[in-house]
Design a protein around this motif. Structure first.
Motif, short mmCIF file in Angstrom:
data_model
loop_
_atom_site.label_atom_id
_atom_site.label_comp_id
_atom_site.label_asym_id
_atom_site.label_seq_id
_atom_site.Cartn_x
_atom_site.Cartn_y
_atom_site.Cartn_z
N THR A 39 -52.70 6.54 -11.50
CA THR A 39 -53.95 6.82 -12.34
C THR A 39 -53.16 7.51 -13.66
OG1 THR A 39 -55.32 7.31 -10.74
CG2 THR A 39 -55.69 8.32 -12.96
N ASP A 40 -51.99 8.15 -13.77
CA ASP A 40 -51.43 8.96 -14.77
C ASP A 40 -50.62 7.64 -15.63
OD1 ASP A 40 -52.41 11.16 -14.20
OD2 ASP A 40 -50.62 11.90 -13.55
N GLU A 41 -49.99 6.96 -14.68
CA GLU A 41 -49.15 5.82 -15.44
C GLU A 41 -50.05 4.85 -16.29
OE1 GLU A 41 -46.92 1.68 -14.00
OE2 GLU A 41 -46.63 3.47 -12.72
N LEU A 42 -51.32 4.53 -15.58
CA LEU A 42 -52.30 3.39 -16.22
C LEU A 42 -52.96 4.08 -17.61
CD1 LEU A 42 -53.86 2.03 -13.16
CD2 LEU A 42 -52.42 0.71 -14.90
N MET A 48 -52.37 -1.21 -23.22
CA MET A 48 -53.78 -1.52 -23.20
C MET A 48 -54.14 -2.78 -22.52
SD MET A 48 -56.69 -0.40 -23.45
CE MET A 48 -56.75 1.00 -24.53
N MET A 49 -53.15 -3.85 -22.61
CA MET A 49 -53.26 -5.10 -21.91
C MET A 49 -53.04 -4.62 -20.58
SD MET A 49 -54.44 -7.36 -23.99
CE MET A 49 -55.58 -6.05 -24.83
N ASP A 50 -52.13 -4.38 -20.35
CA ASP A 50 -51.57 -3.97 -18.84
C ASP A 50 -52.67 -3.32 -17.84
OD1 ASP A 50 -49.17 -5.32 -18.84
OD2 ASP A 50 -47.86 -3.52 -19.27
N PHE A 51 -53.09 -2.10 -18.59
CA PHE A 51 -54.42 -1.43 -18.13
C PHE A 51 -55.62 -2.31 -17.86
CE2 PHE A 51 -58.57 0.37 -18.73
CZ PHE A 51 -58.50 1.27 -17.64
N GLN A 52 -56.05 -3.18 -18.75
CA GLN A 52 -56.98 -4.13 -18.77
C GLN A 52 -56.87 -4.96 -17.65
OE1 GLN A 52 -60.29 -3.85 -19.99
NE2 GLN A 52 -59.87 -1.99 -21.28
N ALA A 53 -55.65 -5.40 -17.52
CA ALA A 53 -55.44 -6.42 -16.40
C ALA A 53 -55.61 -5.88 -14.89
CB ALA A 53 -53.94 -7.06 -16.60
N ARG A 54 -55.16 -4.62 -14.80
CA ARG A 54 -55.41 -3.97 -13.65
C ARG A 54 -56.95 -3.79 -13.35
NH1 ARG A 54 -51.56 -1.88 -9.83
NH2 ARG A 54 -49.62 -1.82 -10.81
N LEU A 63 -59.19 3.01 -6.76
CA LEU A 63 -59.42 3.56 -8.18
C LEU A 63 -60.89 3.26 -8.51
CD1 LEU A 63 -55.86 3.35 -9.75
CD2 LEU A 63 -56.93 5.54 -8.69
N ASN A 64 -61.22 4.32 -9.33
CA ASN A 64 -62.70 3.70 -10.04
C ASN A 64 -62.41 3.03 -11.12
OD1 ASN A 64 -65.13 4.01 -11.29
ND2 ASN A 64 -65.47 5.99 -10.01
N TRP A 65 -63.01 1.97 -11.17
CA TRP A 65 -62.82 0.95 -12.33
C TRP A 65 -64.00 0.99 -13.26
CZ3 TRP A 65 -57.93 0.17 -13.78
CH2 TRP A 65 -56.74 0.22 -12.56
N GLU A 66 -65.10 1.68 -12.56
CA GLU A 66 -66.45 1.67 -13.34
C GLU A 66 -66.41 2.15 -14.88
OE1 GLU A 66 -68.96 0.03 -11.93
OE2 GLU A 66 -67.72 -0.34 -10.71
N SER A 67 -67.08 1.50 -15.93
CA SER A 67 -67.05 2.30 -17.22
C SER A 67 -68.69 1.84 -17.50
CB SER A 67 -66.16 1.38 -18.23
OG SER A 67 -66.38 1.81 -19.41
N HIS A 89 -60.69 5.55 -21.12
CA HIS A 89 -61.23 7.09 -21.14
C HIS A 89 -62.11 6.98 -20.04
CE1 HIS A 89 -63.78 10.42 -22.77
NE2 HIS A 89 -62.55 10.81 -22.96
N ASP A 90 -63.10 6.40 -19.76
CA ASP A 90 -64.03 6.40 -18.39
C ASP A 90 -63.06 6.27 -17.33
OD1 ASP A 90 -66.30 6.49 -20.03
OD2 ASP A 90 -66.81 4.45 -19.65
N PHE A 91 -62.07 5.53 -17.15
CA PHE A 91 -61.13 5.41 -16.04
C PHE A 91 -60.48 6.95 -15.83
CE2 PHE A 91 -56.72 4.82 -14.62
CZ PHE A 91 -56.96 4.24 -13.43
N GLY A 92 -60.06 7.58 -16.78
CA GLY A 92 -59.52 8.68 -16.58
C GLY A 92 -60.47 9.74 -16.16
N TYR A 93 -61.65 9.78 -16.76
CA TYR A 93 -62.43 10.87 -16.22
C TYR A 93 -62.93 10.88 -14.94
CZ TYR A 93 -64.00 13.35 -20.70
OH TYR A 93 -64.10 14.26 -21.80
N ARG A 94 -63.33 9.54 -14.63
CA ARG A 94 -63.91 9.28 -13.29
C ARG A 94 -62.77 9.39 -12.06
NH1 ARG A 94 -67.34 6.49 -16.51
NH2 ARG A 94 -69.22 5.72 -15.78
N ASN A 95 -61.40 8.80 -12.37
CA ASN A 95 -60.44 9.18 -11.43
C ASN A 95 -59.86 10.81 -11.28
OD1 ASN A 95 -59.91 6.67 -9.97
ND2 ASN A 95 -60.15 6.04 -12.09
#
Length: 149
Positions: A39-42, A48-54, A63-67, A89-95
């Motif tokens: 979570t911290d790494e992402l 941003m492209m690596d995050f979006q790919a995941r 992990l919670n990917w909802e947004s 940002h949603d990913f950070g809050y949710r996880n």
């Protein structure tokens, strides 16, 4: 431009899906620690492209990917596209909430990273547009600081 970003992220997602393996034997505690580290790494280290790919591949699925995008603010405003920044940002809050780490200090860290992501989006535009974009980014940031939970 947005379509190109999504196509690139989709290609990354396919590569990650094909090259990702999960250990067969891990303890629950070890896996939870791994998910916190990921979570911290992402959030803080991945492009941003690596995050979006995941995110698109939903890897790892624990992990919670909802947004909900930028919630009550526009995902796109004029030429600026803030959707991916809002999704991270949603990913950070949710996880962080699900991992029991949503402290005031960590919330500030996630929000500050959101501002960096917004500024990064703004940096692809010309000087005048970039300055205006950063002004709007500041409004988004101060809104999540005041109203985000």
């Amino acid at each position: 431009m947005q379509t190109m970003r999504y196509v690139a992220a989709l290609c990354f997602a396919l590569l990650i899906t094909c090259n990702t393996s999960y250990p067969l034997h891990t303890s629950v505690t070890s896996r939870q620690d791994d998910l916190k580290d990921l979570t911290d790494e992402l959030l803080y280290d991945a492009s941003m492209m690596d995050f979006q790919a995941r995110r698109w591949a939903k890897l790892p699925p624990e992990l919670n990917w909802e947004s909900n995008g930028c919630t009550d603010s526009p995902d796109e405003l004029l030429e600026w596209d803030f959707l991916m920044s809002c999704e991270r940002h949603d990913f950070g809050y949710r996880n962080y909430k699900e991992q029991g780490r949503f402290t005031d200090e960590n919330r500030k860290r996630v929000d500050d990273n959101f501002l960096e992501d917004l500024y990064s989006e703004c940096s692809v535009y010309g000087t005048v547009s970039e300055l205006l974009c950063k002004g709007v980014a500041d409004v988004y940031y101060h809104s999540v600081r005041a109203f985000g939970d």
